[in-house]
Scaffold this motif. Structure first.
Motif, PDB file in Angstrom:
ATOM      1  N   CYS A  24       0.844  -1.189   0.000  1.00 22.82           N
ATOM      2  CA  CYS A  24       0.000   0.000   0.000  1.00 22.82           C
ATOM      3  C   CYS A  24       0.882   1.243   0.000  1.00 22.82           C
ATOM      4  O   CYS A  24       1.553   1.530   0.976  1.00 22.82           O
ATOM      5  CB  CYS A  24      -0.926   0.017   1.216  1.00 22.82           C
ATOM      6  SG  CYS A  24      -1.937   1.503   1.310  1.00 22.82           S
ATOM      7  N   THR A  67      -0.227  12.560   3.217  1.00 23.23           N
ATOM      8  CA  THR A  67      -0.452  11.131   3.460  1.00 23.23           C
ATOM      9  C   THR A  67       0.810  10.424   3.969  1.00 23.23           C
ATOM     10  O   THR A  67       0.785   9.211   4.162  1.00 23.23           O
ATOM     11  CB  THR A  67      -0.953  10.422   2.185  1.00 23.23           C
ATOM     12  OG1 THR A  67      -0.002  10.602   1.136  1.00 23.23           O
ATOM     13  CG2 THR A  67      -2.317  10.937   1.763  1.00 23.23           C
ATOM     14  N   LEU A  70       0.566   8.020   6.869  1.00 26.60           N
ATOM     15  CA  LEU A  70      -0.127   6.760   6.583  1.00 26.60           C
ATOM     16  C   LEU A  70       0.824   5.700   6.048  1.00 26.60           C
ATOM     17  O   LEU A  70       0.540   4.504   6.132  1.00 26.60           O
ATOM     18  CB  LEU A  70      -1.259   6.987   5.571  1.00 26.60           C
ATOM     19  CG  LEU A  70      -2.376   7.917   6.009  1.00 26.60           C
ATOM     20  CD1 LEU A  70      -3.391   8.092   4.883  1.00 26.60           C
ATOM     21  CD2 LEU A  70      -3.053   7.390   7.260  1.00 26.60           C
ATOM     22  N   ARG A  71       1.944   6.123   5.479  1.00 23.96           N
ATOM     23  CA  ARG A  71       2.928   5.181   4.931  1.00 23.96           C
ATOM     24  C   ARG A  71       4.045   4.853   5.920  1.00 23.96           C
ATOM     25  O   ARG A  71       4.916   4.045   5.627  1.00 23.96           O
ATOM     26  CB  ARG A  71       3.525   5.746   3.642  1.00 23.96           C
ATOM     27  CG  ARG A  71       2.545   5.845   2.504  1.00 23.96           C
ATOM     28  CD  ARG A  71       3.202   6.326   1.230  1.00 23.96           C
ATOM     29  NE  ARG A  71       3.877   7.606   1.381  1.00 23.96           N
ATOM     30  CZ  ARG A  71       3.289   8.806   1.275  1.00 23.96           C
ATOM     31  NH1 ARG A  71       2.004   8.871   1.011  1.00 23.96           N
ATOM     32  NH2 ARG A  71       3.983   9.911   1.421  1.00 23.96           N
ATOM     33  N   LEU A  76       1.759   2.306  12.916  1.00 25.85           N
ATOM     34  CA  LEU A  76       0.795   1.202  12.937  1.00 25.85           C
ATOM     35  C   LEU A  76       0.462   0.778  14.362  1.00 25.85           C
ATOM     36  O   LEU A  76       1.266   0.951  15.278  1.00 25.85           O
ATOM     37  CB  LEU A  76       1.338   0.012  12.154  1.00 25.85           C
ATOM     38  CG  LEU A  76       1.563   0.243  10.668  1.00 25.85           C
ATOM     39  CD1 LEU A  76       2.231  -0.970  10.044  1.00 25.85           C
ATOM     40  CD2 LEU A  76       0.258   0.561   9.964  1.00 25.85           C
ATOM     41  N   ARG A  93      -4.543   0.912   4.701  1.00 22.00           N
ATOM     42  CA  ARG A  93      -4.900   1.994   5.618  1.00 22.00           C
ATOM     43  C   ARG A  93      -6.337   2.448   5.415  1.00 22.00           C
ATOM     44  O   ARG A  93      -7.011   2.817   6.371  1.00 22.00           O
ATOM     45  CB  ARG A  93      -3.939   3.176   5.467  1.00 22.00           C
ATOM     46  CG  ARG A  93      -2.478   2.870   5.768  1.00 22.00           C
ATOM     47  CD  ARG A  93      -2.207   2.394   7.201  1.00 22.00           C
ATOM     48  NE  ARG A  93      -2.338   0.963   7.349  1.00 22.00           N
ATOM     49  CZ  ARG A  93      -2.916   0.339   8.379  1.00 22.00           C
ATOM     50  NH1 ARG A  93      -3.422   0.994   9.376  1.00 22.00           N
ATOM     51  NH2 ARG A  93      -2.988  -0.970   8.430  1.00 22.00           N
ATOM     52  N   TRP A 103      -7.054   5.180  11.094  1.00 23.61           N
ATOM     53  CA  TRP A 103      -6.149   4.992   9.949  1.00 23.61           C
ATOM     54  C   TRP A 103      -5.013   4.021  10.269  1.00 23.61           C
ATOM     55  O   TRP A 103      -4.453   3.399   9.373  1.00 23.61           O
ATOM     56  CB  TRP A 103      -5.550   6.333   9.520  1.00 23.61           C
ATOM     57  CG  TRP A 103      -6.519   7.228   8.822  1.00 23.61           C
ATOM     58  CD1 TRP A 103      -7.168   8.308   9.354  1.00 23.61           C
ATOM     59  CD2 TRP A 103      -6.973   7.124   7.473  1.00 23.61           C
ATOM     60  NE1 TRP A 103      -7.989   8.871   8.413  1.00 23.61           N
ATOM     61  CE2 TRP A 103      -7.890   8.175   7.247  1.00 23.61           C
ATOM     62  CE3 TRP A 103      -6.700   6.245   6.423  1.00 23.61           C
ATOM     63  CZ2 TRP A 103      -8.521   8.375   6.019  1.00 23.61           C
ATOM     64  CZ3 TRP A 103      -7.324   6.446   5.199  1.00 23.61           C
ATOM     65  CH2 TRP A 103      -8.227   7.497   5.011  1.00 23.61           C
ATOM     66  N   PHE A 104      -4.641   3.887  11.541  1.00 19.53           N
ATOM     67  CA  PHE A 104      -3.480   3.080  11.914  1.00 19.53           C
ATOM     68  C   PHE A 104      -3.839   1.744  12.553  1.00 19.53           C
ATOM     69  O   PHE A 104      -2.966   0.998  12.971  1.00 19.53           O
ATOM     70  CB  PHE A 104      -2.564   3.897  12.833  1.00 19.53           C
ATOM     71  CG  PHE A 104      -2.163   5.201  12.210  1.00 19.53           C
ATOM     72  CD1 PHE A 104      -1.264   5.223  11.155  1.00 19.53           C
ATOM     73  CD2 PHE A 104      -2.717   6.397  12.630  1.00 19.53           C
ATOM     74  CE1 PHE A 104      -0.908   6.418  10.546  1.00 19.53           C
ATOM     75  CE2 PHE A 104      -2.370   7.598  12.028  1.00 19.53           C
ATOM     76  CZ  PHE A 104      -1.461   7.608  10.986  1.00 19.53           C
ATOM     77  N   ASP A 107      -5.027  -3.985   9.692  1.00 21.75           N
ATOM     78  CA  ASP A 107      -5.788  -4.217   8.469  1.00 21.75           C
ATOM     79  C   ASP A 107      -6.839  -5.279   8.755  1.00 21.75           C
ATOM     80  O   ASP A 107      -6.510  -6.430   9.019  1.00 21.75           O
ATOM     81  CB  ASP A 107      -4.843  -4.675   7.356  1.00 21.75           C
ATOM     82  CG  ASP A 107      -5.534  -4.901   6.020  1.00 21.75           C
ATOM     83  OD1 ASP A 107      -6.779  -4.971   5.984  1.00 21.75           O
ATOM     84  OD2 ASP A 107      -4.823  -5.016   5.016  1.00 21.75           O
TER      85      ASP A 107
END
Length: 123
Positions: A24, A67, A70-71, A76, A93, A103-104, A107
């Motif tokens: 992602c 963003t 988010l990467r 996480l 995300r 967002w974190f 998954d």
């Protein structure tokens, strides 16, 4: 069309020398819908501008910057934070946000359990 497969993360680590860094890459690539709206992911409800009204480079640079968190695998949470594949996968995300409201968050579509058999998933 981009299809996300969290299990592909295991394979991605073997091809990282080809410049593949993550499954992602939200915000590193862009999608433009038929109305010109620029999105960081096909599945995200985020919009960073309209390519019909602003220069695409300007929109893209703003999107990459906004963003970046988010990467970052350090942000996480839960099982994704301790997963040994977190630096090449990171999970989806958008899926985490849409299904868990964070967002974190881990998954929710990933079936991999880094804590199986007493393994903490690291290394």
């Amino acid at each position: 069309m981009f299809i996300y497969d969290s299990l592909f993360a295991r394979f991605a680590s073997s091809i990282s020398h080809y410049g593949y860094t993550r499954i992602c890459n939200i915000g590193h690539y862009l999608n433009i819908d038929s109305a010109g709206n620029v999105m960081p992911c096909l599945f995200a409800s985020l919009r960073f501008g309209n390519a019909l009204n602003k220069p695409l480079e300007e929109i893209y640079m703003k999107m990459v910057e906004e963003t970046s968190k988010l990467r970052d695998s350090e942000n996480l949470k839960g099982r994704c934070k301790v997963c040994k594949y977190r630096y090449i996968c990171g999970g989806c995300r958008v899926g985490a946000f849409e299904l868990a409201g964070d967002w974190f968050a881990p998954d929710p579509l990933c079936n991999y359990n880094p804590c199986e058999n007493g393994n903490n998933g690291i290394g």
